[in-house]
Write a protein that holds these residues in place. Structure first.
Motif, short mmCIF file in Angstrom:
data_model
loop_
_atom_site.label_atom_id
_atom_site.label_comp_id
_atom_site.label_asym_id
_atom_site.label_seq_id
_atom_site.Cartn_x
_atom_site.Cartn_y
_atom_site.Cartn_z
N PHE A 1 7.19 21.33 -3.58
CA PHE A 1 8.08 21.90 -2.56
C PHE A 1 9.12 22.81 -3.18
CE2 PHE A 1 6.31 19.11 0.64
CZ PHE A 1 6.52 19.84 1.81
N ASP A 2 9.60 22.47 -4.36
CA ASP A 2 10.56 23.34 -5.04
C ASP A 2 9.95 24.73 -5.26
OD1 ASP A 2 12.32 21.23 -5.14
OD2 ASP A 2 11.96 20.78 -7.26
N LYS A 3 8.72 24.75 -5.74
CA LYS A 3 8.04 26.03 -6.00
C LYS A 3 7.74 26.77 -4.70
CE LYS A 3 4.64 26.27 -8.87
NZ LYS A 3 3.36 25.97 -9.56
N ALA A 4 7.31 26.03 -3.68
CA ALA A 4 6.93 26.65 -2.41
C ALA A 4 8.12 27.30 -1.73
CB ALA A 4 6.28 25.62 -1.49
N LEU A 5 9.23 26.58 -1.63
CA LEU A 5 10.41 27.12 -0.96
C LEU A 5 11.03 28.25 -1.76
CD1 LEU A 5 10.03 24.55 0.79
CD2 LEU A 5 12.52 24.51 1.03
N ALA A 6 10.98 28.15 -3.08
CA ALA A 6 11.50 29.25 -3.91
C ALA A 6 10.69 30.52 -3.66
CB ALA A 6 11.47 28.86 -5.38
N ALA A 7 9.37 30.36 -3.53
CA ALA A 7 8.50 31.52 -3.28
C ALA A 7 8.79 32.12 -1.90
CB ALA A 7 7.03 31.10 -3.38
N ALA A 8 8.96 31.26 -0.90
CA ALA A 8 9.24 31.75 0.45
C ALA A 8 10.61 32.43 0.51
CB ALA A 8 9.19 30.60 1.44
N SER A 9 11.60 31.84 -0.14
CA SER A 9 12.95 32.44 -0.16
C SER A 9 12.93 33.80 -0.86
CB SER A 9 13.92 31.49 -0.86
OG SER A 9 15.22 32.03 -0.86
N ARG A 10 12.20 33.88 -1.96
CA ARG A 10 12.08 35.14 -2.69
C ARG A 10 11.41 36.20 -1.83
NH1 ARG A 10 9.94 33.00 -6.65
NH2 ARG A 10 7.73 33.38 -6.22
N ARG A 11 10.38 35.80 -1.08
CA ARG A 11 9.68 36.76 -0.23
C ARG A 11 10.57 37.21 0.93
NH1 ARG A 11 6.84 41.09 -0.08
NH2 ARG A 11 5.35 41.22 1.64
N SER A 12 11.36 36.29 1.47
CA SER A 12 12.30 36.64 2.53
C SER A 12 13.27 37.72 2.06
CB SER A 12 13.06 35.40 2.98
OG SER A 12 14.05 35.72 3.93
N LYS A 13 13.75 37.56 0.84
CA LYS A 13 14.68 38.54 0.28
C LYS A 13 14.00 39.89 0.08
CE LYS A 13 17.44 36.79 -2.61
NZ LYS A 13 18.05 36.16 -3.80
N THR B 1 0.82 -1.21 0.00
CA THR B 1 0.00 0.00 0.00
C THR B 1 0.86 1.27 0.00
OG1 THR B 1 -0.13 -0.07 2.42
CG2 THR B 1 -1.88 -1.17 1.19
N THR B 2 1.94 1.25 0.79
CA THR B 2 2.80 2.44 0.84
C THR B 2 3.44 2.71 -0.51
OG1 THR B 2 3.28 1.91 3.16
CG2 THR B 2 4.70 3.52 2.09
N ALA B 3 3.90 1.65 -1.16
CA ALA B 3 4.52 1.79 -2.48
C ALA B 3 3.54 2.40 -3.47
CB ALA B 3 5.02 0.44 -2.97
N GLU B 4 2.27 2.00 -3.37
CA GLU B 4 1.27 2.52 -4.30
C GLU B 4 1.07 4.02 -4.08
OE1 GLU B 4 -0.99 1.54 -7.63
OE2 GLU B 4 0.47 0.38 -6.48
N ALA B 5 1.03 4.44 -2.81
CA ALA B 5 0.87 5.86 -2.52
C ALA B 5 2.10 6.65 -2.96
CB ALA B 5 0.63 6.07 -1.02
N LEU B 6 3.28 6.08 -2.77
CA LEU B 6 4.50 6.79 -3.13
C LEU B 6 4.66 6.95 -4.64
CD1 LEU B 6 7.07 5.34 -0.55
CD2 LEU B 6 6.02 7.61 -0.57
N LYS B 7 4.03 6.07 -5.42
CA LYS B 7 4.04 6.26 -6.87
C LYS B 7 3.44 7.61 -7.23
CE LYS B 7 3.62 1.40 -8.33
NZ LYS B 7 2.73 0.41 -8.99
N VAL B 8 2.42 8.00 -6.48
CA VAL B 8 1.76 9.29 -6.72
C VAL B 8 2.61 10.43 -6.17
CG1 VAL B 8 -0.30 10.67 -6.26
CG2 VAL B 8 -0.51 8.20 -6.65
N LEU B 9 3.05 10.28 -4.90
CA LEU B 9 3.78 11.37 -4.24
C LEU B 9 5.15 11.63 -4.86
CD1 LEU B 9 2.94 10.53 -0.52
CD2 LEU B 9 1.98 12.38 -1.90
N MET B 10 5.77 10.59 -5.43
CA MET B 10 7.11 10.73 -5.98
C MET B 10 7.12 10.81 -7.50
SD MET B 10 9.14 8.11 -3.41
CE MET B 10 10.79 8.58 -3.99
N ALA B 11 5.95 10.97 -8.10
CA ALA B 11 5.87 11.13 -9.55
C ALA B 11 6.49 12.46 -9.97
CB ALA B 11 4.40 11.05 -9.99
N ALA B 12 6.71 12.59 -11.26
CA ALA B 12 7.32 13.82 -11.79
C ALA B 12 6.52 15.06 -11.43
CB ALA B 12 7.49 13.70 -13.30
N ASP B 13 5.21 14.90 -11.31
CA ASP B 13 4.35 16.03 -10.94
C ASP B 13 3.85 15.90 -9.50
OD1 ASP B 13 2.74 13.84 -11.32
OD2 ASP B 13 1.17 14.91 -12.41
#
Length: 265
Positions: free
Chosen positions: A249-261, A231-243
């Protein structure tokens, strides 16, 4: 390094004070400046004042735990301590070393730190950057003060404080959102909302404690939970997919870092 002056005793300042006292710092060695009477701690031997103007002796170290938007009003009276060689440790988000140099003088000894809210339970992590004039001994003292509420790391390049803010400073909110999302997904599958939330909270809290105690990397702990074809492997297929989770998280942290600056500017 002489007495410690804590300026601001809200949630973070109060958490740090409790950590220092628990580690053996004598109350008589601390002065707390807090304008809000209800926030002033009442402990035997601890001196509290409403304003730093009431402090005549020069402290060895000044910890700035006021909100960033009130910093401009606080610093003018503190410049006299900078002129006498006091070390300043700031935990105010977005206030740069150059900001303090403008307000306290270019020779002021300032350490800028970014803690996070798990400091309230002494499980926080802080990252600090020091101005050129701060000695190794003074940095070590600031390290001790920060470690009273968790771990402490240092960066040489102050510009890295923006991604630090995005990752660990704002990070607790991401974890709390994860709990909300897990509980909501469980409720959609038919669990009672209260049970779904209890399961999500306990799972994330317990996983965090396991991560803290384990010497294995997070990736290995993930693998340990994942049975091939389960079951975990099946869920991780979704969470670890290219999308899946990583680009979000890449977009979220980039936005937060940009706002901090932007806020520091």
């Amino acid at each position: 390094m002489g007495k410690l002056l804590l300026v601001g005793c809200g949630k973070m300042g109060g958490a740090m004070l409790e950590g220092w006292l628990a580690r053996g710092l004598a109350p008589a060695d601390v002065i707390v400046a807090e304008p809000v009477e209800g926030l002033r701690p009442r402990k035997p031997g601890l001196r509290t004042v409403a304003s730093t103007a009431e402090v005549s002796e020069t402290p060895g170290i000044v910890v700035l735990a006021v909100k960033p938007q009130t910093m401009d009003a606080v610093l003018p009276d503190l410049r006299r301590f900078a002129d006498e060689g006091a070390v300043f440790l700031s935990i105010a988000a977005g206030k740069t070393l150059s900001y303090f140099a403008r307000h306290l003088g270019t020779t002021a000894k300032v350490v800028r730190a970014m803690p996070n809210t798990p400091a309230a339970v002494r499980q926080g992590i802080s990252v600090a950057a020091a101005a050129d004039g701060v000695s190794a001994t003074e940095k070590a003292r600031c390290q001790e003060l920060l470690e009273a509420v968790g771990q402490a790391l240092w960066v040489e390049d102050e510009a890295l404080m923006d991604p630090v803010t995005a990752l660990s400073g704002s990070g607790p909110a991401y974890v709390f959102l994860l709990v909300e999302a897990m509980a909501a997904a469980g409720a959609k599958l038919g669990l009672a909302p209260d049970m779904a939330m209890q399961l999500a909270r306990a799972t994330v809290a317990g996983s965090g404690e396991l991560l803290r105690r384990s010497t294995e990397p997070a990736a290995q702990l993930r693998v340990n939970v994942t049975s091939p074809g389960g079951t975990t492997a099946e869920a991780l297929k979704v969470l670890m997919a290219a999308d899946g989770l990583q680009p979000i998280f890449d977009k979220a942290l980039a936005a937060a870092s940009r706002r901090s600056k932007e806020l520091a500017g």
